[in-house]
Design a protein around this motif. Structure first.
Motif, mmCIF file in Angstrom:
data_model
loop_
_atom_site.group_PDB
_atom_site.id
_atom_site.type_symbol
_atom_site.label_atom_id
_atom_site.label_comp_id
_atom_site.label_asym_id
_atom_site.label_seq_id
_atom_site.Cartn_x
_atom_site.Cartn_y
_atom_site.Cartn_z
ATOM 1 N N ALA A 24 0.828 -1.202 0.000
ATOM 2 C CA ALA A 24 0.000 0.000 0.000
ATOM 3 C C ALA A 24 0.868 1.259 0.000
ATOM 4 O O ALA A 24 0.623 2.192 -0.776
ATOM 5 C CB ALA A 24 -0.928 -0.009 1.211
ATOM 6 N N VAL A 25 1.879 1.301 0.859
ATOM 7 C CA VAL A 25 2.736 2.481 0.940
ATOM 8 C C VAL A 25 3.540 2.672 -0.350
ATOM 9 O O VAL A 25 3.660 3.798 -0.852
ATOM 10 C CB VAL A 25 3.672 2.377 2.170
ATOM 11 N N ALA A 26 4.085 1.589 -0.882
ATOM 12 C CA ALA A 26 4.851 1.695 -2.129
ATOM 13 C C ALA A 26 3.960 2.179 -3.272
ATOM 14 O O ALA A 26 4.365 3.033 -4.073
ATOM 15 C CB ALA A 26 5.466 0.338 -2.475
ATOM 16 N N THR A 27 2.743 1.649 -3.338
ATOM 17 C CA THR A 27 1.797 2.098 -4.356
ATOM 18 C C THR A 27 1.464 3.571 -4.166
ATOM 19 O O THR A 27 1.368 4.332 -5.132
ATOM 20 C CB THR A 27 0.515 1.258 -4.299
ATOM 21 N N GLY A 28 1.293 3.969 -2.915
ATOM 22 C CA GLY A 28 0.983 5.369 -2.625
ATOM 23 C C GLY A 28 2.085 6.306 -3.079
ATOM 24 O O GLY A 28 1.809 7.421 -3.546
ATOM 25 N N VAL A 30 4.325 5.969 -5.677
ATOM 26 C CA VAL A 30 4.361 6.180 -7.126
ATOM 27 C C VAL A 30 3.106 6.902 -7.603
ATOM 28 O O VAL A 30 3.168 7.740 -8.525
ATOM 29 C CB VAL A 30 4.557 4.837 -7.864
ATOM 30 N N CYS A 31 1.956 6.631 -6.994
ATOM 31 C CA CYS A 31 0.740 7.351 -7.360
ATOM 32 C C CYS A 31 0.860 8.837 -7.026
ATOM 33 O O CYS A 31 0.401 9.699 -7.783
ATOM 34 C CB CYS A 31 -0.468 6.756 -6.632
ATOM 35 N N ALA A 32 1.477 9.149 -5.897
ATOM 36 C CA ALA A 32 1.651 10.541 -5.497
ATOM 37 C C ALA A 32 2.564 11.285 -6.466
ATOM 38 O O ALA A 32 2.280 12.424 -6.866
ATOM 39 C CB ALA A 32 2.225 10.602 -4.085
ATOM 40 N N LEU A 33 3.665 10.653 -6.854
ATOM 41 C CA LEU A 33 4.583 11.294 -7.791
ATOM 42 C C LEU A 33 3.890 11.598 -9.112
ATOM 43 O O LEU A 33 3.990 12.713 -9.650
ATOM 44 C CB LEU A 33 5.797 10.392 -8.034
ATOM 45 N N LEU A 207 -4.572 8.623 -7.753
ATOM 46 C CA LEU A 207 -3.803 9.333 -8.763
ATOM 47 C C LEU A 207 -4.101 10.824 -8.798
ATOM 48 O O LEU A 207 -3.422 11.573 -9.507
ATOM 49 C CB LEU A 207 -4.084 8.731 -10.152
ATOM 50 N N ILE A 208 -5.119 11.270 -8.090
ATOM 51 C CA ILE A 208 -5.499 12.676 -8.128
ATOM 52 C C ILE A 208 -5.409 13.337 -6.752
ATOM 53 O O ILE A 208 -4.871 14.440 -6.615
ATOM 54 C CB ILE A 208 -6.929 12.833 -8.679
ATOM 55 N N ALA A 209 -5.908 12.663 -5.714
ATOM 56 C CA ALA A 209 -6.018 13.288 -4.390
ATOM 57 C C ALA A 209 -4.679 13.786 -3.827
ATOM 58 O O ALA A 209 -4.618 14.916 -3.322
ATOM 59 C CB ALA A 209 -6.685 12.318 -3.414
ATOM 60 N N PRO A 210 -3.587 13.019 -3.868
ATOM 61 C CA PRO A 210 -2.337 13.531 -3.289
ATOM 62 C C PRO A 210 -1.836 14.804 -3.968
ATOM 63 O O PRO A 210 -1.406 15.753 -3.297
ATOM 64 C CB PRO A 210 -1.350 12.379 -3.487
ATOM 65 N N LEU A 224 6.033 20.262 -4.062
ATOM 66 C CA LEU A 224 4.768 19.615 -4.416
ATOM 67 C C LEU A 224 4.936 18.099 -4.444
ATOM 68 O O LEU A 224 4.091 17.354 -3.915
ATOM 69 C CB LEU A 224 4.307 20.126 -5.780
ATOM 70 N N LEU A 225 6.028 17.625 -5.048
ATOM 71 C CA LEU A 225 6.294 16.188 -5.097
ATOM 72 C C LEU A 225 6.460 15.604 -3.696
ATOM 73 O O LEU A 225 5.895 14.545 -3.383
ATOM 74 C CB LEU A 225 7.552 15.922 -5.921
ATOM 75 N N LEU A 226 7.226 16.297 -2.855
ATOM 76 C CA LEU A 226 7.469 15.803 -1.497
ATOM 77 C C LEU A 226 6.187 15.808 -0.669
ATOM 78 O O LEU A 226 5.903 14.849 0.054
ATOM 79 C CB LEU A 226 8.539 16.668 -0.822
ATOM 80 N N THR A 227 5.415 16.878 -0.773
ATOM 81 C CA THR A 227 4.180 16.975 0.011
ATOM 82 C C THR A 227 3.169 15.934 -0.434
ATOM 83 O O THR A 227 2.516 15.287 0.397
ATOM 84 C CB THR A 227 3.573 18.387 -0.119
ATOM 85 N N ALA A 228 3.034 15.761 -1.741
ATOM 86 C CA ALA A 228 2.093 14.758 -2.253
ATOM 87 C C ALA A 228 2.493 13.362 -1.795
ATOM 88 O O ALA A 228 1.636 12.550 -1.409
ATOM 89 C CB ALA A 228 2.039 14.821 -3.775
ATOM 90 N N THR A 229 3.786 13.082 -1.805
ATOM 91 C CA THR A 229 4.263 11.774 -1.352
ATOM 92 C C THR A 229 3.974 11.567 0.124
ATOM 93 O O THR A 229 3.522 10.489 0.540
ATOM 94 C CB THR A 229 5.770 11.637 -1.622
ATOM 95 N N ALA A 230 4.231 12.600 0.931
ATOM 96 C CA ALA A 230 3.964 12.492 2.365
ATOM 97 C C ALA A 230 2.482 12.266 2.640
ATOM 98 O O ALA A 230 2.099 11.434 3.477
ATOM 99 C CB ALA A 230 4.449 13.757 3.076
ATOM 100 N N VAL A 231 1.622 12.999 1.934
ATOM 101 C CA VAL A 231 0.173 12.845 2.104
ATOM 102 C C VAL A 231 -0.268 11.438 1.722
ATOM 103 O O VAL A 231 -1.067 10.798 2.422
ATOM 104 C CB VAL A 231 -0.569 13.896 1.247
ATOM 105 N N SER A 232 0.264 10.941 0.616
ATOM 106 C CA SER A 232 -0.139 9.619 0.139
ATOM 107 C C SER A 232 0.344 8.512 1.071
ATOM 108 O O SER A 232 -0.399 7.565 1.369
ATOM 109 C CB SER A 232 0.412 9.393 -1.273
ATOM 110 N N VAL A 233 1.591 8.611 1.530
ATOM 111 C CA VAL A 233 2.121 7.597 2.445
ATOM 112 C C VAL A 233 1.328 7.587 3.744
ATOM 113 O O VAL A 233 0.967 6.518 4.269
ATOM 114 C CB VAL A 233 3.621 7.856 2.717
#
Length: 282
Positions: A24-28, A30-33, A207-210, A224-233
């Motif tokens: 789940a975390v790994a998927t989150g 790549v989806c966030a990026l 694919l959209i929310a983060p 933006l990339l870092l924040t989206a990744t943190a939110v998704s993880v």
């Protein structure tokens, strides 16, 4: 304090929960990026189209005795190519074309599934089954995610310019056509990776929310990339824990957590805007 610690650590006693959390975390990640580029490009509907279009590919791969990943990726690329061809040769807007193509392929997948005798439950394809992921399946998933993530990070500058201003990217000498189809391939790969976690229906949310949540909080693209990744993880971790304790479906719990974080970010952005206006008026 001990109660909260037990709440967090208790699920990891079970090997299936360890694998599920990693997946789940790994998927989150790549989806966030990828979500940052989709939001910048305005391709939320494209992600929805490809996620629905992979269903017939999954069924055909099952009939041919091939891995699900092969069929899903092939169907996703075919959907993207068909959308681009129809848009270039017909007087129809791109969003209309995508709606026709993805709904038609999704319907084809449902018809094929109803005619095929398979042990695979339809809900696992539509909504994911990350709790049932095997060790070999996890290894394949991590391989796909690692490859997609490395490509996204290495080419992030070119992809950012293409998504923000394709005309400027062309003037700068970037291969816009290759970037276009490369981004589509990355999107198809990411959707294939996310199928096990959240399924066809809910993958578009990951694919959209983060990216949308991060866009409310920052403007610099690397942030933006870092924040989206943190939110998704955070969403994947909290959603998987929540699903264990309430005995609920993991994919929907992850998406609900992401929706909750988006609402909090929206409230924070509105509050910050209001405070800025008051300071400016004062």
């Amino acid at each position: 304090m001990t109660g909260w610690l037990d709440y967090v650590t208790e699920p990891f006693v079970f090997p299936f929960m360890q694998r599920a959390m990693i997946a789940a975390v790994a998927t989150g990640i790549v989806c966030a990026l990828l979500s940052c580029f989709l939001v910048l490009k305005g391709w939320s509907l494209m992600g929805d189209a490809i996620s629905h279009a992979v269903l017939p590919g999954i069924i055909l791969a099952y009939l041919a005795g091939l891995p699900m990943i092969v069929g899903a990726f092939g169907a996703g690329i075919a959907c993207a190519a068909a959308t681009g061809y129809i848009k270039d040769h017909c007087r129809v807007k791109e969003d209309t074309v995508m709606g026709i193509v993805y709904s038609g392929m999704f319907a084809l997948g449902l018809v094929l599934f109803s005619r095929v005798d398979t042990h695979q439950h339809l809900s696992h394809i539509l909504f994911g089954n990350v709790l049932g992921i095997s060790r070999s399946g996890l290894n394949h998933l991590l391989g796909i995610i690692a490859a997609a993530s490395v490509i996204i990070l290495v080419k992030r500058r070119d992809l950012m310019l293409y998504c923000f201003d394709p005309a400027q990217a062309r003037i700068q000498g970037l291969p816009v056509g290759r970037l276009h189809y490369g981004l589509l391939c990355l999107l198809a790969l990411t959707i294939v990776a996310a199928l096990q976690a959240v399924g066809i229906i809910l993958v578009i949310a990951m694919l959209i929310a983060p990216g949308m949540t991060a866009l409310l909080l920052c403007r610099h693209f690397d942030r933006l990339l870092l924040t989206a990744t943190a939110v998704s993880v955070l969403s994947c971790f909290a959603g998987t824990l929540l699903s264990f304790h309430i005995d609920g479906a993991t994919g929907p719990c992850i998406v609900l957590t992401q929706a909750g974080l988006f609402i909090l970010a929206q409230c924070y952005a509105l509050l910050r805007k209001k405070v800025t206006r008051r300071i400016g008026a004062g």
